[in-house]
Scaffold this active site. Sequence first.
Site, PDB file in Angstrom:
ATOM      1  N   ASP A 121     -26.862 -12.876 -36.866  1.00 19.29           N
ATOM      2  CA  ASP A 121     -25.998 -13.371 -35.803  1.00 19.29           C
ATOM      3  C   ASP A 121     -26.744 -14.284 -34.835  1.00 19.29           C
ATOM      4  O   ASP A 121     -26.144 -14.834 -33.910  1.00 19.29           O
ATOM      5  CB  ASP A 121     -25.383 -12.202 -35.025  1.00 19.29           C
ATOM      6  CG  ASP A 121     -24.412 -11.395 -35.878  1.00 19.29           C
ATOM      7  OD1 ASP A 121     -23.550 -12.011 -36.533  1.00 19.29           O
ATOM      8  OD2 ASP A 121     -24.521 -10.163 -35.903  1.00 19.29           O
ATOM      9  N   ASP A 122     -28.053 -14.434 -35.023  1.00 22.00           N
ATOM     10  CA  ASP A 122     -28.855 -15.259 -34.135  1.00 22.00           C
ATOM     11  C   ASP A 122     -28.600 -16.736 -34.418  1.00 22.00           C
ATOM     12  O   ASP A 122     -28.692 -17.186 -35.562  1.00 22.00           O
ATOM     13  CB  ASP A 122     -30.338 -14.930 -34.330  1.00 22.00           C
ATOM     14  CG  ASP A 122     -31.223 -15.694 -33.373  1.00 22.00           C
ATOM     15  OD1 ASP A 122     -31.470 -15.184 -32.269  1.00 22.00           O
ATOM     16  OD2 ASP A 122     -31.662 -16.806 -33.721  1.00 22.00           O
TER      17      ASP A 122
END
Length: 215
Positions: free
Chosen positions: A154-155
């Site tokens: 999700d980064d």
Amino acid sequence: MYAEAEAHLSNKCALMRRLVKAHGPCQLDPQGKRQPYESLMRAIAHQQLHANAAEAILGRVIALYPGKFPQPEEILATDDAKLRGCGLSFSKIAAFRDIAQHTLSGTVPTRARIARLDDAEIIARLTQIRGVGRWTVEMLLIFQLGRPDVLPVDDFGVRNGFRIIKKLDAMPKPKELLAYGARWQPHRTVASWYLWRAADAAKQQALTKKKPKSG
């Protein structure tokens, strides 16, 4: 330090082989001296703020308790008005208090205890806390605990690095990145570091192109 991981990634993945060659040895340097409680408090303070602004707010909070980082009991005993005066939002104050309470209850383990827990258990325990999501815990796993096989899908930087190196038109979905990254196990932390470098290099290149030519 990461020679084995670099060799594994280079052998298993042509993309990683290019990144290792382009950026050299992995320079990841986990800082494991802080207690998880303090790391989480600092992470909350930094959410949605520029690093300098967050550090200024943290400095004012710490100044309320001369000589040391505030302990859970001290945070819980401090009036909201004092914490607001340091620049903390109400939501961050609530998160601070929740971290403190979960530390006293044992949900947030000590540094010695967390070292004996696996990644999945750490994520399950710490994401019970207000304001602490999976990404926050993954950053703790990478930069404090030095866990070797973390891929924070999700980064933004990790996803953008993958988009750049794969020459994709759009950002990859987390599930797509997770599936592709299976080949990087058990060294996905080092793979993440190289994806961050790819994103940083592209950003720097874009800035260089925008600079006006002198003369």
